[in-house]
Design a protein around this motif. Structure first.
Motif, PDB file in Angstrom:
ATOM      1  N   PHE A 158       0.831  -1.203   0.000  1.00 17.57           N
ATOM      2  CA  PHE A 158       0.000   0.000   0.000  1.00 17.57           C
ATOM      3  C   PHE A 158       0.865   1.251   0.000  1.00 17.57           C
ATOM      4  N   ALA A 159       2.163   1.093  -0.227  1.00 15.04           N
ATOM      5  CA  ALA A 159       3.069   2.243  -0.188  1.00 15.04           C
ATOM      6  C   ALA A 159       4.072   2.130  -1.326  1.00 15.04           C
ATOM      7  N   LEU A 160       3.803   2.828  -2.415  1.00 15.13           N
ATOM      8  CA  LEU A 160       4.765   2.893  -3.507  1.00 15.13           C
ATOM      9  C   LEU A 160       5.248   4.331  -3.669  1.00 15.13           C
ATOM     10  N   THR A 161       4.366   5.226  -4.085  1.00 11.09           N
ATOM     11  CA  THR A 161       4.746   6.633  -4.208  1.00 11.09           C
ATOM     12  C   THR A 161       4.503   7.386  -2.913  1.00 11.09           C
ATOM     13  N   ASP A 162       3.584   6.902  -2.070  1.00  7.87           N
ATOM     14  CA  ASP A 162       3.274   7.561  -0.798  1.00  7.87           C
ATOM     15  C   ASP A 162       3.698   6.649   0.351  1.00  7.87           C
ATOM     16  N   HIS A 163       3.011   6.691   1.475  1.00 15.11           N
ATOM     17  CA  HIS A 163       3.558   5.981   2.634  1.00 15.11           C
ATOM     18  C   HIS A 163       2.527   5.257   3.480  1.00 15.11           C
ATOM     19  N   GLY A 164       1.400   4.868   2.907  1.00 14.09           N
ATOM     20  CA  GLY A 164       0.458   4.046   3.646  1.00 14.09           C
ATOM     21  C   GLY A 164      -0.586   4.786   4.435  1.00 14.09           C
ATOM     22  N   TYR A 165      -0.578   6.126   4.337  1.00 16.72           N
ATOM     23  CA  TYR A 165      -1.540   6.915   5.103  1.00 16.72           C
ATOM     24  C   TYR A 165      -2.972   6.492   4.768  1.00 16.72           C
ATOM     25  N   GLY A 166      -3.782   6.242   5.797  1.00 16.91           N
ATOM     26  CA  GLY A 166      -5.202   5.953   5.589  1.00 16.91           C
ATOM     27  C   GLY A 166      -5.516   4.562   5.095  1.00 16.91           C
ATOM     28  N   ALA A 167      -4.573   3.623   5.197  1.00 17.60           N
ATOM     29  CA  ALA A 167      -4.826   2.275   4.686  1.00 17.60           C
ATOM     30  C   ALA A 167      -5.658   1.426   5.644  1.00 17.60           C
ATOM     31  N   TRP A 168      -5.761   1.826   6.926  1.00 16.74           N
ATOM     32  CA  TRP A 168      -6.489   1.017   7.909  1.00 16.74           C
ATOM     33  C   TRP A 168      -7.617   1.864   8.493  1.00 16.74           C
ATOM     34  N   SER A 169      -8.822   1.334   8.407  1.00 19.62           N
ATOM     35  CA  SER A 169      -9.984   1.989   9.005  1.00 19.62           C
ATOM     36  C   SER A 169     -10.888   0.905   9.581  1.00 19.62           C
ATOM     37  N   GLU A 170     -12.051   1.320  10.066  1.00 11.42           N
ATOM     38  CA  GLU A 170     -13.026   0.345  10.569  1.00 11.42           C
ATOM     39  C   GLU A 170     -13.473  -0.609   9.463  1.00 11.42           C
ATOM     40  N   GLU A 171     -13.286  -0.217   8.200  1.00 11.13           N
ATOM     41  CA  GLU A 171     -13.681  -1.061   7.063  1.00 11.13           C
ATOM     42  C   GLU A 171     -12.691  -2.192   6.814  1.00 11.13           C
ATOM     43  N   GLY A 172     -11.498  -2.097   7.374  1.00 13.25           N
ATOM     44  CA  GLY A 172     -10.467  -3.098   7.139  1.00 13.25           C
ATOM     45  C   GLY A 172      -9.184  -2.446   6.653  1.00 13.25           C
ATOM     46  N   ILE A 173      -8.290  -3.248   6.105  1.00 15.52           N
ATOM     47  CA  ILE A 173      -7.001  -2.781   5.593  1.00 15.52           C
ATOM     48  C   ILE A 173      -7.052  -2.869   4.071  1.00 15.52           C
ATOM     49  N   VAL A 174      -6.916  -1.730   3.401  1.00 16.53           N
ATOM     50  CA  VAL A 174      -6.951  -1.717   1.944  1.00 16.53           C
ATOM     51  C   VAL A 174      -5.511  -1.760   1.426  1.00 16.53           C
ATOM     52  N   PHE A 175      -5.289  -2.568   0.395  1.00 18.11           N
ATOM     53  CA  PHE A 175      -3.947  -2.717  -0.165  1.00 18.11           C
ATOM     54  C   PHE A 175      -4.076  -3.179  -1.611  1.00 18.11           C
TER      55      PHE A 175
ATOM     56  N   ARG B   6      -1.446  -5.017 -10.078  1.00 20.50           N
ATOM     57  CA  ARG B   6      -1.788  -4.625  -8.713  1.00 20.50           C
ATOM     58  C   ARG B   6      -3.274  -4.269  -8.652  1.00 20.50           C
ATOM     59  N   GLU B   7      -4.049  -5.147  -8.021  1.00 22.48           N
ATOM     60  CA  GLU B   7      -5.496  -4.966  -7.916  1.00 22.48           C
ATOM     61  C   GLU B   7      -5.863  -4.583  -6.486  1.00 22.48           C
ATOM     62  N   LEU B   8      -7.004  -3.895  -6.328  1.00 20.07           N
ATOM     63  CA  LEU B   8      -7.431  -3.458  -5.004  1.00 20.07           C
ATOM     64  C   LEU B   8      -8.009  -4.623  -4.199  1.00 20.07           C
ATOM     65  N   ALA B   9      -7.604  -4.700  -2.934  1.00 15.29           N
ATOM     66  CA  ALA B   9      -8.100  -5.741  -2.042  1.00 15.29           C
ATOM     67  C   ALA B   9      -8.290  -5.149  -0.647  1.00 15.29           C
ATOM     68  N   VAL B  10      -9.136  -5.807   0.140  1.00 15.46           N
ATOM     69  CA  VAL B  10      -9.394  -5.386   1.519  1.00 15.46           C
ATOM     70  C   VAL B  10      -9.254  -6.602   2.425  1.00 15.46           C
ATOM     71  N   ALA B  11      -8.477  -6.442   3.507  1.00 17.84           N
ATOM     72  CA  ALA B  11      -8.232  -7.530   4.451  1.00 17.84           C
ATOM     73  C   ALA B  11      -8.810  -7.194   5.812  1.00 17.84           C
TER      74      ALA B  11
END
Length: 592
Positions: free
Chosen positions: A216-233, A242-247
């Motif tokens: 979840f960190a290529l050009t940026d640094h992972g900000y906002g990847a974890w919320s009550e909805e899960g972990i987006v990566f 690279r496809e969108l997924a939620v864990a």
């Protein structure tokens, strides 16, 4: 010259002599000044009263500004501000003369008073406040070895290390409660996600699929990847893209959006949508996934620095006419970096390489008949040429050159297989892709073709000048000269990344290190060279350039050496930029 490169150099067609239309450098002076003075925003945040605070360039350095005021005025670059909740202050980082020894500072926005949080010899980056404890800040640093995940207590400066793996940490996100952190272990190859549980003092694997990357960190640094909805990566495990997924916190995940395009740096919005970047040739689009439907917020240019606030999406935007303005939902909010002279938007093209592989590229065409051609090699190696304000490219086009910027083998944005095609083969097939680019320009009528690049692109320029006969001149900016000494002398995480890309340590692959180092071919260089170097470069040290320059001097090869004592890995300061791009234009113009 390597036999591989020699045997695959494409026969170049004889072309008619182009009509020359040289523009004297005096006529370009104002144009070059405009290019050099375009710096853009380098980080931003927002105060509780919704005042934007951003880092803008002025007087040879970055300081913090609001739309109506300047907050800091100190030596060094003050960048990447972050509002600290419950403290009423701003956290920012400081760099001096490009050495990448970033300090963390706490700044009072009313008085401008600065309190050092971390002021040492290390690179302290990607700082982010704990979501519920205002005294705790996470950050990434090389204080122990490569890059690891730490926290620092703002009250007593106590530093605690949390990551335990050998791979460098590239980004992270706090859990909503702040008791855990998810982080990306690894740069671009076989990356995995891990979770640190601060209560149990544990660091465990979350997701680690074989022969793929979870990130979840290529050009940026992972900000906002974890919320009550899960972990987006993103994961390329199933499709190679690279496809969108939620864990969930236990590592069970599902794909949310698949379209066989590479996506980067996803994060949650407050209402449960996902914003992300998506690769489209030279453009990195800003997109939003809501209830299964994707809309495009920004379609063109190079975009990065996503932040979601109060239902809006903020990001930094580069295009051929701007160098990093701040945008909100597609509209300009802070127009730092915009220039008022005409620039050229490249055409998306492709050409065939030595083995039939199609190489995507951006083609910049000047007004009138070109005076010559230049291949612009991007850095990385795992990067690509974005449709953005590229100073040297625009200056050369203005001076009458046709410029080709290829995404050679190893470039990102075209799926895992293409990105990995240069693994253990740096300076191999990717170089022949660049050689094929020279042939493409000659087939278009360019009789004389040069090559220009910075960082890995500088390395490509030096290899092209010594290990091939494809170019008539070349210029390298902060380019690797000797892989073994670069890895010995460069900052830890750089050497670690390069050894992984080369497929082993120097003692494990001595023949490859020698064969793919430009210094090996110093005696074969017979074309003019412009070598540019930053004296404080921590990635490709000054000693690299001096190895090459010494060899060129001994053989009396036509060359110029431009050293900036106060620059790092690139040329940033306005006055230095003016000198750099002026010398580039003069150099190439004098050799056609």
């Amino acid at each position: 010259m390597t036999s591989q490169v020699r045997n695959t150099v494409i026969a170049l067609m004889t072309a008619p002599e182009p009509t020359t239309d040289h523009r004297p450098i005096e006529q370009l002076a104002n144009y070059l000044q405009q290019l050099a003075d375009a710096h853009g925003v380098s980080g931003y945040t927002e105060t509780p009263d919704e005042t934007l605070v951003y880092a803008a360039y002025g007087d040879n350095g970055y300081d913090l500004h609001t739309p109506s005021d300047q907050l800091t005025d100190v030596d060094g670059d003050i960048t990447f501000p972050q509002w600290l909740d419950s403290r009423g202050t701003i956290l920012a980082r400081r760099d001096e003369q490009g050495n990448e020894q970033y300090d963390l500072l706490e700044i009072d926005p009313d008085s401008g008073e600065i309190t050092p949080v971390l002021d040492d010899q290390f690179m302290n980056v990607k700082a982010r406040q704990h979501p519920t404890d205002p005294t705790q800040v996470g950050f990434i640093s090389n204080r122990d070895r490569s890059l690891d995940l730490y926290t620092v207590d703002l009250d007593d400066s106590t530093v605690t290390k949390h990551s335990t793996v050998d791979e460098p940490v590239m980004g992270y996100a706090w859990s909503p409660e702040g008791d855990r952190l998810v982080y990306q272990a690894g740069t671009l190859e076989n990356t995995s996600l891990r979770v640190v549980d601060r209560r149990l003092d544990r660091d465990d694997v979350l997701i680690d699929e074989p022969d793929s990357e979870q990130s979840f960190a290529l050009t940026d640094h992972g900000y906002g990847a974890w919320s009550e909805e899960g972990i987006v990566f993103t994961t390329n495990h199933e499709t190679g893209h690279r496809e969108l997924a939620v864990a969930d916190p236990d590592g069970e995940y599902e794909l949310r959006y698949v379209n066989n395009r590479d996506k980067y740096d996803p994060q949650w919005t407050a209402d449960g949508d996902i914003v992300f970047f998506e690769s489209h040739g030279g453009d990195r689009r800003v997109c939003r996934l809501s209830e299964g439907r994707v809309t495009t917020i920004e379609q063109t240019g190079m975009n990065m620095g996503l932040t979601c606030r109060d239902g809006s999406v903020y990001y930094k935007h580069w295009s051929p006419s701007t160098a990093g303005e701040l945008r909100r939902d597609g509209a300009t909010t802070v127009d730092e970096g915009r220039i008022n002279v005409r620039t050229v938007t490249p055409e998306e093209i492709s050409y065939e390489s030595f083995d039939g592989t199609a190489i995507a590229a951006r083609l910049y065409e000047p007004e009138g008949d070109p005076v010559g051609g230049v291949v612009k090699a991007h850095g990385g190696p795992e990067s690509r040429h974005y449709s953005r304000l590229d100073m040297s490219t625009q200056a050369l086009v203005r001076a009458g050159f046709e410029v080709l910027a290829p995404d050679f083998r190893g470039s990102i944005g075209y799926g895992r297989a293409f990105r990995k095609a240069s693994d253990a083969d740096l300076g191999g097939d990717d170089l022949t892709d660049v050689v094929a680019g020279a042939a493409y320009l000659r087939n278009r009528g360019r009789e004389e073709v040069g090559i220009l690049g910075a960082s890995y692109g500088g390395y490509m320029a030096l290899m092209a000048a010594g290990a091939t006969d494809a170019f008539d001149m070349g210029s390298s900016v902060c380019g690797v000269v000797n892989w073994e000494t670069t890895i010995e002398d460069a900052r830890e995480y750089v050497g670690d990344m390069l050894m992984r890309k080369l497929g082993g340590r120097p003692d494990e692959k001595p023949a490859l290190y020698e064969e793919r180092s430009p210094i090996t071919y110093a005696e074969d260089i017979d074309v003019p060279l412009l070598v540019v170097q930053g004296g404080n470069d921590p990635r490709v040290p000054q000693s690299e350039a001096e190895q090459l320059v010494s060899a060129l001097e001994k053989r009396d090869i036509d060359h110029e050496y431009l050293l900036f004592d106060d620059e790092g890995h690139g040329v940033v300061q306005t006055e230095n930029r003016i000198e750099y791009i002026t010398r580039v234009v003069e150099f190439f113009s004098s050799h056609v």
